[in-house]
Design an enzyme around this catalytic site. Sequence first.
Site, PDB file in Angstrom:
ATOM      1  N   TYR A   1      -2.771  12.007  -1.409  1.00  0.00           N
ATOM      2  CA  TYR A   1      -2.384  11.122  -0.308  1.00  0.00           C
ATOM      3  C   TYR A   1      -2.194  11.883   1.007  1.00  0.00           C
ATOM      4  O   TYR A   1      -2.068  11.266   2.068  1.00  0.00           O
ATOM      5  CB  TYR A   1      -1.086  10.377  -0.652  1.00  0.00           C
ATOM      6  CG  TYR A   1      -1.272   9.237  -1.627  1.00  0.00           C
ATOM      7  CD1 TYR A   1      -1.635   9.481  -2.947  1.00  0.00           C
ATOM      8  CD2 TYR A   1      -1.064   7.920  -1.238  1.00  0.00           C
ATOM      9  CE1 TYR A   1      -1.800   8.438  -3.848  1.00  0.00           C
ATOM     10  CE2 TYR A   1      -1.224   6.869  -2.126  1.00  0.00           C
ATOM     11  CZ  TYR A   1      -1.593   7.127  -3.431  1.00  0.00           C
ATOM     12  OH  TYR A   1      -1.750   6.092  -4.319  1.00  0.00           O
TER      13      TYR A   1
ATOM     14  N   LYS B   1      -2.276  16.792 -15.194  1.00  0.00           N
ATOM     15  CA  LYS B   1      -3.624  16.879 -15.778  1.00  0.00           C
ATOM     16  C   LYS B   1      -4.019  18.349 -15.725  1.00  0.00           C
ATOM     17  O   LYS B   1      -5.062  18.720 -15.188  1.00  0.00           O
ATOM     18  CB  LYS B   1      -4.573  15.971 -14.962  1.00  0.00           C
ATOM     19  CG  LYS B   1      -5.957  15.815 -15.540  1.00  0.00           C
ATOM     20  CD  LYS B   1      -6.025  15.128 -16.899  1.00  0.00           C
ATOM     21  CE  LYS B   1      -7.431  15.201 -17.461  1.00  0.00           C
ATOM     22  NZ  LYS B   1      -7.511  14.815 -18.887  1.00  0.00           N
TER      23      LYS B   1
ATOM     24  N   ASP C   1      -3.715  11.099 -19.098  1.00  0.00           N
ATOM     25  CA  ASP C   1      -4.516  10.168 -19.907  1.00  0.00           C
ATOM     26  C   ASP C   1      -3.769   9.799 -21.190  1.00  0.00           C
ATOM     27  O   ASP C   1      -3.660   8.622 -21.557  1.00  0.00           O
ATOM     28  CB  ASP C   1      -5.927  10.727 -20.195  1.00  0.00           C
ATOM     29  CG  ASP C   1      -5.940  12.176 -20.681  1.00  0.00           C
ATOM     30  OD1 ASP C   1      -4.880  12.827 -20.669  1.00  0.00           O
ATOM     31  OD2 ASP C   1      -7.020  12.654 -21.085  1.00  0.00           O
TER      32      ASP C   1
ATOM     33  N   ASP D   1       1.405   6.377  -8.896  1.00  0.00           N
ATOM     34  CA  ASP D   1       0.915   5.074  -8.442  1.00  0.00           C
ATOM     35  C   ASP D   1       0.279   4.325  -9.614  1.00  0.00           C
ATOM     36  O   ASP D   1       0.584   3.162  -9.879  1.00  0.00           O
ATOM     37  CB  ASP D   1      -0.112   5.273  -7.317  1.00  0.00           C
ATOM     38  CG  ASP D   1      -0.725   3.960  -6.868  1.00  0.00           C
ATOM     39  OD1 ASP D   1       0.040   3.005  -6.643  1.00  0.00           O
ATOM     40  OD2 ASP D   1      -1.966   3.881  -6.764  1.00  0.00           O
TER      41      ASP D   1
ATOM     42  N   ASP E   1       1.917   0.857 -12.072  1.00  0.00           N
ATOM     43  CA  ASP E   1       1.343  -0.479 -12.313  1.00  0.00           C
ATOM     44  C   ASP E   1       1.257  -0.744 -13.817  1.00  0.00           C
ATOM     45  O   ASP E   1       1.551  -1.843 -14.290  1.00  0.00           O
ATOM     46  CB  ASP E   1      -0.066  -0.611 -11.700  1.00  0.00           C
ATOM     47  CG  ASP E   1      -0.049  -1.142 -10.265  1.00  0.00           C
ATOM     48  OD1 ASP E   1       0.943  -0.906  -9.548  1.00  0.00           O
ATOM     49  OD2 ASP E   1      -1.036  -1.792  -9.857  1.00  0.00           O
TER      50      ASP E   1
HETATM   51  C1  IPM Z   1       1.695   1.308  -3.834  1.00  0.00           C
HETATM   52  C2  IPM Z   1       0.323   1.038  -3.236  1.00  0.00           C
HETATM   53  C3  IPM Z   1      -0.012   2.051  -2.145  1.00  0.00           C
HETATM   54  C4  IPM Z   1      -0.030   3.420  -2.805  1.00  0.00           C
HETATM   55  C5  IPM Z   1      -1.322   1.764  -1.412  1.00  0.00           C
HETATM   56  C6  IPM Z   1      -1.284   0.411  -0.716  1.00  0.00           C
HETATM   57  C7  IPM Z   1      -1.698   2.832  -0.421  1.00  0.00           C
HETATM   58  O1  IPM Z   1      -0.643   0.995  -4.229  1.00  0.00           O
HETATM   59  O2  IPM Z   1       2.678   1.341  -3.088  1.00  0.00           O
HETATM   60  O3  IPM Z   1       1.774   1.435  -5.064  1.00  0.00           O
HETATM   61  O4  IPM Z   1      -1.061   3.826  -3.374  1.00  0.00           O
HETATM   62  O5  IPM Z   1       0.988   4.100  -2.745  1.00  0.00           O
HETATM   63 MN    MN Z   2       0.171   1.005  -6.267  1.00  0.00          MN
END
Ligand code: IPM
Ligand code: MN
Length: 355
Positions: free
Chosen positions: A138, A189, A222, A246, A250
């Site tokens: 990032y 990794k 992984d 990130d 999710d």
């Molecule tokens: C998050 C999002 C952001 C990230 C994106 C929108 C840049 O996916 O906050 O999880 O990758 O950090």
């Molecule tokens: Mn995200």
Amino acid sequence: MNVSRIASVPGDGVGREVVAEATRVLNRVSSRKGLGFQVTEWDLGADRYLREGVSITEEEFSTLASDYDAILLGALGDPRVEDNRHARDILLGLRFRLDLYVNHRPCHLLDRSLSPLRGGPGSGFRLDIFRENTEGVYANLGGRLRAGTQDEVAVQEDVNTRRGVERIVRAAFTFARERGRGRVTMVDKANAMPHVGGLWRQVFRELGDEFPEMETDVMYVDAMAMDLVRRPERYQVLVTSNLFGDILSDLAAVLTGGLGLAPSANVHPGRHALFEPVHGSAPDIAGTGTANPMAAIRSVALLFEHLGHPEAAREVEEAVRAAIAQGVATPDLGGGASTREVGAWIEERLSEDRE
Ligand code: IPM
Ligand code: MN
Ligand code: NAD
């Protein structure tokens, strides 16, 4: 009375819809408990960018840094803006400029019925992800050479400083100690990326020595993705890089019922803090009034906790749990309620005197 100044940045898409509910909840709890919170809304997002060609100015960064105790953000991202540059400017801009190096993403299974796993995890689980939030890929170091030709090269470097790795690993260990958690797992990794992995492993070992009561282990990302689905209850605190955090957050969110429930804190301890749902602007459902506001509302709980009001935080969490238990929920959780109805129910619950 001390006033806590909060900047709200609803942003784009469902961000606007869920922050409206989260702000109502914040104001309700603040006024009932006399906490003295003052919320100021900021117009940052795609509409402003498309209107004025400006995402966020230097002056706005400075004011957000100096005049507020915390920021409450919805989401940024809009299909009308090519490559979402406004979102990077604002969201990553705030994380980087305010040096919010701790991205804490709690993934706690509130109710076993929310688990998508067959049979559900026997004992439920509480997982806290500590994602490094200011470095890694990032950092945006790189570029495209010979763009547009057959010889094009794209480079996106993975930047990891000892200082950056140390401070996030320390934050994870410190959290685990303060919350009485027995185990911290570092995810990397290192088999494919030995330079970066080597630094993370060395720092993790060194800091682990300062927390001798803590069990530690190291996992490849992984295998971690696989094991989170197989036996999430095995893990307590995960610490990892920006990108892996990130992705895993999710995945972990969906194990607890989905992105509609997952809150997060972006913090530089002792300096600045920004709270937001883990989800994005969800263009596929924006404007339908069906977005789940619980992730944003639970982000308010994290905000209360951060600003020294743990009781207010507990009440908000309890109200969300109660809504789920009563079946007051948006379609992502299998319910039939709207964003507004869920927000209103939780707000009403928080108006009652439950002591
Ligand atoms: C998050 C999002 C952001 C990230 C994106 C929108 C840049 O996916 O906050 O999880 O990758 O950090
Ligand atoms: Mn995200
Ligand atoms: P997303 O999180 O917006 O949506 C993923 C899926 O989850 C969609 O099906 C969506 O409908 C669903 N979803 C998300 N939030 C929900 C909620 N509150 N209630 C019910 N369902 C919900 O991810 P995406 O589609 O990959 O990204 C959309 C935009 O948001 C992109 O521009 C992306 O860059 C941006 N984004 C921003 C942030 C942020 O501001 N923190 C985070 C993630 C994505």
